[in-house]
Scaffold this motif. Structure first.
Motif, PDB file in Angstrom:
ATOM      1  N   GLN A  46       0.811  -1.220   0.000  1.00 32.98           N
ATOM      2  CA  GLN A  46       0.000   0.000   0.000  1.00 32.98           C
ATOM      3  C   GLN A  46       0.846   1.273   0.000  1.00 32.98           C
ATOM      4  O   GLN A  46       0.413   2.302  -0.501  1.00 32.98           O
ATOM      5  N   ASP A  47       2.059   1.186   0.561  1.00 35.31           N
ATOM      6  CA  ASP A  47       2.904   2.386   0.602  1.00 35.31           C
ATOM      7  C   ASP A  47       3.358   2.803  -0.794  1.00 35.31           C
ATOM      8  O   ASP A  47       3.687   3.958  -1.040  1.00 35.31           O
ATOM      9  N   LYS A  48       3.360   1.851  -1.736  1.00 34.15           N
ATOM     10  CA  LYS A  48       3.758   2.171  -3.108  1.00 34.15           C
ATOM     11  C   LYS A  48       2.579   2.642  -3.953  1.00 34.15           C
ATOM     12  O   LYS A  48       2.764   3.269  -4.994  1.00 34.15           O
ATOM     13  N   CYS A  49       1.353   2.292  -3.544  1.00 39.64           N
ATOM     14  CA  CYS A  49       0.161   2.501  -4.380  1.00 39.64           C
ATOM     15  C   CYS A  49      -0.030   3.984  -4.723  1.00 39.64           C
ATOM     16  O   CYS A  49       0.102   4.858  -3.873  1.00 39.64           O
ATOM     17  N   VAL A  50      -0.355   4.274  -6.010  1.00 41.47           N
ATOM     18  CA  VAL A  50      -0.626   5.649  -6.423  1.00 41.47           C
ATOM     19  C   VAL A  50      -2.097   5.836  -6.789  1.00 41.47           C
ATOM     20  O   VAL A  50      -2.470   6.814  -7.448  1.00 41.47           O
ATOM     21  N   ALA A  51      -2.939   4.885  -6.387  1.00 40.68           N
ATOM     22  CA  ALA A  51      -4.393   5.017  -6.537  1.00 40.68           C
ATOM     23  C   ALA A  51      -4.826   5.172  -7.994  1.00 40.68           C
ATOM     24  O   ALA A  51      -5.779   5.884  -8.288  1.00 40.68           O
ATOM     25  N   SER A  52      -4.136   4.502  -8.899  1.00 39.30           N
ATOM     26  CA  SER A  52      -4.541   4.590 -10.307  1.00 39.30           C
ATOM     27  C   SER A  52      -5.850   3.843 -10.550  1.00 39.30           C
ATOM     28  O   SER A  52      -6.539   4.103 -11.530  1.00 39.30           O
ATOM     29  N   GLY A  53      -6.163   2.879  -9.689  1.00 36.78           N
ATOM     30  CA  GLY A  53      -7.400   2.111  -9.848  1.00 36.78           C
ATOM     31  C   GLY A  53      -7.324   1.013 -10.899  1.00 36.78           C
ATOM     32  O   GLY A  53      -8.307   0.327 -11.169  1.00 36.78           O
TER      33      GLY A  53
ATOM     34  N   GLY B 180      -8.228   6.515  -1.904  1.00 36.80           N
ATOM     35  CA  GLY B 180      -8.121   5.734  -3.141  1.00 36.80           C
ATOM     36  C   GLY B 180      -7.022   4.691  -3.157  1.00 36.80           C
ATOM     37  O   GLY B 180      -6.836   4.001  -4.161  1.00 36.80           O
ATOM     38  N   VAL B 181      -6.274   4.564  -2.068  1.00 36.85           N
ATOM     39  CA  VAL B 181      -5.219   3.549  -2.017  1.00 36.85           C
ATOM     40  C   VAL B 181      -5.852   2.155  -2.086  1.00 36.85           C
ATOM     41  O   VAL B 181      -6.908   1.906  -1.500  1.00 36.85           O
TER      42      VAL B 181
ATOM     43  N   CYS C 167      -0.213  -2.434 -12.994  1.00 37.77           N
ATOM     44  CA  CYS C 167      -0.031  -1.510 -11.868  1.00 37.77           C
ATOM     45  C   CYS C 167       1.170  -0.604 -12.155  1.00 37.77           C
ATOM     46  O   CYS C 167       2.289  -1.082 -12.314  1.00 37.77           O
ATOM     47  N   PRO C 168       0.944   0.702 -12.227  1.00 35.97           N
ATOM     48  CA  PRO C 168       2.033   1.606 -12.623  1.00 35.97           C
ATOM     49  C   PRO C 168       3.093   1.761 -11.540  1.00 35.97           C
ATOM     50  O   PRO C 168       4.191   2.248 -11.809  1.00 35.97           O
ATOM     51  N   ALA C 169       2.773   1.356 -10.312  1.00 34.39           N
ATOM     52  CA  ALA C 169       3.697   1.546  -9.193  1.00 34.39           C
ATOM     53  C   ALA C 169       4.342   0.231  -8.747  1.00 34.39           C
ATOM     54  O   ALA C 169       5.055   0.205  -7.751  1.00 34.39           O
ATOM     55  N   LEU C 170       4.093  -0.836  -9.493  1.00 29.74           N
ATOM     56  CA  LEU C 170       4.607  -2.170  -9.125  1.00 29.74           C
ATOM     57  C   LEU C 170       4.276  -2.492  -7.669  1.00 29.74           C
ATOM     58  O   LEU C 170       5.118  -2.994  -6.922  1.00 29.74           O
TER      59      LEU C 170
ATOM     60  N   TYR D 125       3.082   5.839 -17.288  1.00 31.13           N
ATOM     61  CA  TYR D 125       3.360   4.651 -16.484  1.00 31.13           C
ATOM     62  C   TYR D 125       4.281   5.101 -15.363  1.00 31.13           C
ATOM     63  O   TYR D 125       4.979   6.094 -15.490  1.00 31.13           O
TER      64      TYR D 125
ATOM     65  N   GLN E 127      -9.548   7.284 -14.642  1.00 29.30           N
ATOM     66  CA  GLN E 127     -10.858   6.619 -14.527  1.00 29.30           C
ATOM     67  C   GLN E 127     -11.989   7.557 -14.951  1.00 29.30           C
ATOM     68  O   GLN E 127     -12.988   7.131 -15.523  1.00 29.30           O
TER      69      GLN E 127
END
Lengths: 65, 411
Positions: A7-14, A31-32, A55-58, B355, B364
């Motif tokens: 979750q610390d890497k997540c950028v909430a791209s969805g 949005g995380v 996932c853009p943030a791996l 990316y 979205q």
């Protein structure tokens, strides 16, 4: 398959929610991404692999059993 | 820093100039010159408008690897950063947007505004977006024919949506539509700098009004929450507001107008889209149009923090890097027959939204707007046709975001 979400890497791209909505959701406050099922059924595996790939943030890693 | 003209590249000949304009005869594909670079080398030194050099990355695999590489910086104030045109650095000094920062500053600001753009929140807006689309079509059909689709439909829709989300009065739309477009012009420093100045003034005043009289919108929430609590400076909120307002305007509008032009030029694909009411097929069509058109045409701009080896090349610390997403989305190693518009293909792994950690925040929202438009406009106006010579349309070669300035249509 064992799914790990960082979750610390997540950028909430969805992107993960679009790919596999039974496995991933997003927190209301920011949005995380949230992991709903860390051991998804076989029929969801392709979608989960796609979620990890886009996932853009791996932030999603998979251990295939 | 290495000498950019003698050679880590191994390529012969002078450095090609970048960006390269698309051809009006082939408006939906990356420029032919870009494809040549893609086929000769995954990394190629190019020359920018100011004579500086940058590594151009045109292949999908290398682009994805570099876009999420922590040794690559998005910091527009860092020496070596490849500016898009004259005035870019000056504007960045006045107001740095979180798309032009690295973590942790980027993550701190981005996370403040991610909640309204989450999948379910955006999905909940679909009925409202459908209503707006239907109203705009009604209005266009009631007006003169032919009509300019950009002015009557493609630009008003995303403007209305982002204004509601942010809490910006739509009555001011002519003002900020004009200035959003000017801000993205890469050639005119004066025009873009003036557009930035007037937008900053306008949005700062609006933030002040939100603090005094909050409403149910994102700017009010941030003003009365984060700003009032001292967690966000007022000028940071103004910068966020400009970023979301400008990004919310030009990108989706260009996808609607250029996408419509592409579909009108590919009637078999348009027929297939018109015939389906399957949301999954419409969603797939949107992804393919995003890939095929890739309207962000000046690349993602970065600078290397450390030496990075790619194959037999080395990007040296401090060197500029441009990630050409338009070329990567037409990489034949990843998308078969990439220049063919095929609404049935699985294009979900495209990089049209970028990316890495900077991937488009509003993706979205863009998806839902485009899904509603593409599943409504051509069904409601089945006789929709182009009312101009496609080779003579005013294409946006001078903008960071590609599209058409005008799209005359009849029905």
């Amino acid at each position: 398959m064992r799914v790990t979400l960082h979750q610390d890497k997540c950028v909430a791209s969805g992107q993960c929610v679009l790919a596999a909505q039974d496995v991933f959701d997003q927190r209301d406050e920011d949005g995380v991404a949230v992991l709903l099922d860390d051991n998804p059924p076989a029929e969801a595996h392709d979608d989960v692999r796609h979620a990890a790939a886009v996932c853009p943030a791996l932030a999603i890693t998979l251990a295939e059993s | 820093m290495t000498d950019t003209l003698t050679d880590t590249s191994g390529d012969t000949g002078p450095e090609p100039a970048y960006p390269i304009d698309r051809s009006p005869r082939c408006p939906f594909s990356p420029p032919a010159g870009l494809r040549e670079l893609q086929s000769t080398a995954p990394l190629r030194k190019v020359q920018l408008w100011d004579g500086s050099g940058a590594w151009l990355v045109t292949r999908y695999e290398e682009l994805r690897a570099l876009a999420q590489d922590p040794r690559i910086s998005s910091d527009i104030l860092r020496p070596g950063y490849p500016h898009v045109g004259v005035g870019s650095l000056e504007r960045a000094r006045r107001q740095t947007l979180f798309i032009s920062m690295d973590d942790p500053a980027h993550a701190r600001l981005r996370r403040l505004v991610t909640a309204p753009f989450a999948v379910k929140r955006i999905q909940a807006m679909r009925p409202e977006i459908q209503r707006l689309v239907d109203e705009l079509i009604d209005t266009m059909l009631a007006g003169p024919c032919p009509a300019n689709l950009v002015r009557e439909f493609a630009l008003p829709l995303p403007s209305l949506v982002i204004c509601r989300l942010l809490g910006v009065p739509y009555a001011d739309h002519a003002f900020f539509q004009r200035n959003s477009a000017a801000l993205l012009n890469r050639n005119s420093a004066d025009q873009a700098t003036e557009a930035q100045r007037v937008l900053m003034d306008y949005l700062d005043q609006l933030v002040g009004e939100k603090l005094a009289r909050p409403a149910d919108d994102l700017l009010s929430a941030l003003a009365t929450g984060q700003v009032a609590a001292g967690l966000l400076e007022r000028r940071e909120l103004t910068a966020i507001a400009i970023l979301l307002l400008v990004a919310g305007h030009e990108t989706t509008a260009n996808m609607i107008s250029l996408g419509t032009l592409a579909l009108l030029r590919h009637p078999d694909q348009l027929d297939a889209l018109r015939a389906t009411d399957d949301p999954a097929r419409v969603a797939a069509a949107v992804e393919e149009l995003l890939r095929h058109l890739t309207i962000v045409q000046s690349g993602l701009r970065r600078v290397a923090l450390e030496d990075i080896e790619i194959g037999d090349r080395v990007i040296r610390a401090g060197e500029a890097v441009i990630l050409a997403i338009d070329a990567a989305n037409h990489d034949a190693a990843v998308f078969s027959e990439p220049d063919r518009l095929d609404l049935g293909r699985d294009a979900r792994h495209h990089v049209a939204f970028g990316y890495g950690v900077h991937q488009c925040l509003g993706q979205q929202l863009a998806r839902v707007e485009l899904q509603v438009v593409y599943s409504t406009l051509y069904r409601r106006v089945p006789t929709l046709r182009l009312a101009a010579d496609p080779t003579e349309l005013p294409y946006k070669h001078d903008s960071i975001v590609y599209g058409v300035h005008e799209l005359p249509v009849a029905w």
